[in-house]
Design an enzyme around this catalytic site. Structure first.
Site, PDB file in Angstrom:
ATOM      1  N   HIS A   4      -6.452   1.726   2.247  1.00 41.09           N
ATOM      2  CA  HIS A   4      -7.516   1.350   3.175  1.00 41.09           C
ATOM      3  C   HIS A   4      -7.022   0.450   4.303  1.00 41.09           C
ATOM      4  CE1 HIS A   4     -10.773   2.099  -0.150  1.00 41.09           C
ATOM      5  NE2 HIS A   4     -10.164   3.198   0.248  1.00 41.09           N
ATOM      6  N   PHE A  11      -7.646   1.738  -6.427  1.00 35.34           N
ATOM      7  CA  PHE A  11      -6.488   1.126  -5.774  1.00 35.34           C
ATOM      8  C   PHE A  11      -6.591   1.023  -4.251  1.00 35.34           C
ATOM      9  CE2 PHE A  11      -4.913   3.951  -9.315  1.00 35.34           C
ATOM     10  CZ  PHE A  11      -5.055   2.984 -10.301  1.00 35.34           C
ATOM     11  N   CYS A  12      -7.797   0.788  -3.739  1.00 33.33           N
ATOM     12  CA  CYS A  12      -8.012   0.698  -2.288  1.00 33.33           C
ATOM     13  C   CYS A  12      -7.447   1.917  -1.567  1.00 33.33           C
ATOM     14  CB  CYS A  12      -7.402  -0.587  -1.725  1.00 33.33           C
ATOM     15  SG  CYS A  12      -8.249  -2.082  -2.270  1.00 33.33           S
ATOM     16  N   ALA A  13      -7.548   3.057  -2.240  1.00 37.12           N
ATOM     17  CA  ALA A  13      -7.129   4.338  -1.644  1.00 37.12           C
ATOM     18  C   ALA A  13      -8.084   5.401  -2.180  1.00 37.12           C
ATOM     19  CB  ALA A  13      -5.679   4.661  -2.004  1.00 37.12           C
TER      20      ALA A  13
END
Length: 462
Positions: free
Chosen positions: A135, A383-385
């Site tokens: 992100h 995982f911020c993805a």
């Protein structure tokens, strides 16, 4: 500054000699187990924040009594701190193989660095970014209404990544363009074809920024050799504490844009106008985007880590990490219920980051059991993805709605995965304990009861 051979997509030679793990803080910490007793903590969440190198901590401790204000101070400690701050800039430039006219700007993090680049991009810039990005490199461009963002679908091979980018760039109308790409995925650990993507970008008149947050701690990064325009990374993933980051690369966009933050340090001269307003002359150096009192300790920590990794030798560090990766991959492959997530296939070169799911387990529950029963710290979630993990888990059956299952929007499935990550400070015993724990949990189940608390799976201590 002379360029070094780029290693953004290469693996180490089979003849490389692995080195010993580098000493890190926390390698002697004992943590309690719910089943009784204590065990040394196995920190296997390096992709989130790596432990600080003891060398870095020692350097910080030696400097701390001499801490002073940076820039323009007449006192001895201010002069010393200023020299240390600016010499740190030179050390980072050398670590990255910067070109002679590149600028090194100190920021708070990779996220901050990429938001800075988004802020200074010229009016009308067209940004090309794969949906597979973290992100931090996926979202900053949306903050500019005068920038067009084109999201590219997840490729299934390095070659397809290059082809996808070339096709997208070929259809653009002209004007400034920027490609943003990771060097190593924070989800799969897979290395991306950075040099080839840079060639494709430049062939179509675009620039490219490399998100090296997951690459720099594991492989040498060479701006000139890889022919990228900018590199961004964070200290806290590079074995350096205190929340500092770097954006390094071409100076023109940085020099021509308004300061990222307005304030002291960014301005050279401020004068009152007759109409009551003020006129400002801004710096044209990196200081233009470093307003306010800088994080000199964080910056020095990054420079210390850069020197420590260089002196340790990346060849030996990479060779040893490959051995750890092989231990983890071989161990997980022996458990049929485990599926390792991958875009480019099992044989793709990678850094020490692997994500996986376990059949019959919610990932939050599994991660909680690893921690509470074995003293192993991993990470679970998206995982911020989010787009990437959702793509990789698309074929997975519905996750059981058990302890720690993340909330899902109506009509969506509850998806999450487990990530294990390691690096220069990881001893063999930590990955061996991890593999043994995975096998035992899958075979025998958890030995403790767990419950959901504030969205997290935690041991039920009743």
């Amino acid at each position: 500054m002379s360029a070094r051979p780029a290693a953004t997509t290469a693996t180490s030679s089979s003849s490389a000699t692995a080195c010993e793990p580098l000493p890190v803080l926390g390698d002697d910490v004992l943590v309690p187990l719910v089943t009784g007793g204590e065990v040394s903590y196995a920190a296997l969440d390096y992709a989130a924040s790596a432990p600080a190198l003891r060398r870095v901590w020692d350097d910080i401790a030696a400097y701390a009594p001499y801490y002073g204000s940076v820039h323009r101070g007449a006192g001895y400690l201010s002069q010393l701190s200023t020299d240390l701050f600016e010499n740190s800039r030179k050390d980072v430039a050398a670590f990255l193989g910067c070109r002679e006219d590149d600028q090194v700007v100190f920021t708070r993090s990779t996220t901050d660095s990429l938001n800075l680049l988004a802020a200074v991009a010229p009016l009308g810039t067209e940004v090309f970014v794969f949906e597979t990005e973290h992100h931090a490199s996926l979202l900053p461009w949306e903050q500019r209404e005068d920038i067009t963002v084109r999201y590219l679908s997840a490729p299934r091979s390095p070659r397809q990544a290059v082809q996808t980018l070339e096709k997208a760039l070929a259809g653009r109308a002209g004007g400034p363009a920027l490609v943003c790409v990771t060097g190593a995925s924070n989800v799969t650990g897979e290395l991306w074809p950075v040099r080839e993507l840079a060639e494709a970008a430049h062939a179509h008149g675009a620039r490219i920024v490399l998100d090296a947050a997951q690459l720099a701690p594991h492989h040498p990064v060479d701006i000139a050799g890889a022919d990228v325009d900018w590199v961004a990374f964070s200290g806290h993933k590079l074995y350096a504490p205190f929340g500092a980051g770097v954006l390094a690369g071409r100076a023109d966009w940085l020099r021509e844009a308004r300061p990222y933050l307005a304030g002291g340090g960014a301005s050279r001269k401020v004068t009152r106008r007759d109409d009551g307003g003020v006129d400002v002359e801004w710096h044209t150096t990196a200081a233009r985007h470093e307003a306010g009192s800088p994080n000199v300790i964080g910056v020095y920590a990054i420079a210390s880590a850069c020197k420590a990794l260089t002196e340790a030798g990346f060849e030996g560090l990479v060779a040893r990490e490959r051995q750890l990766i092989e231990k983890v991959r071989t161990g997980l492959a022996e458990v049929p219920e485990v599926r390792v997530l991958s875009l480019f296939g099992d044989d793709a070169p990678r850094v020490g980051v692997l994500s996986f799911v376990v059949e019959g387990w919610n990932s939050s529950h599994f991660a909680a059991a690893l921690s509470a029963e074995y003293g192993i710290g991993v990470r679970d979630g998206l995982f911020c993805a989010h787009p990437l993990v959702r793509t990789l888990l698309d074929s997975e059956p519905d996750e059981p709605g058990e302890c720690g299952a993340p909330e899902a929007a109506p009509g969506e499935r509850s998806l999450n995965a487990i990530r294990v990550s390691f690096g220069a400070g990881t001893p063999d015993e930590h990955v061996e304990r991890f593999v043994g724990a995975v096998k035992e949990l899958v075979r025998d189940g958890a030995r403790w009861n767990y419950r959901t608390e504030d969205g997290r799976c935690v041991p039920d201590r009743g």
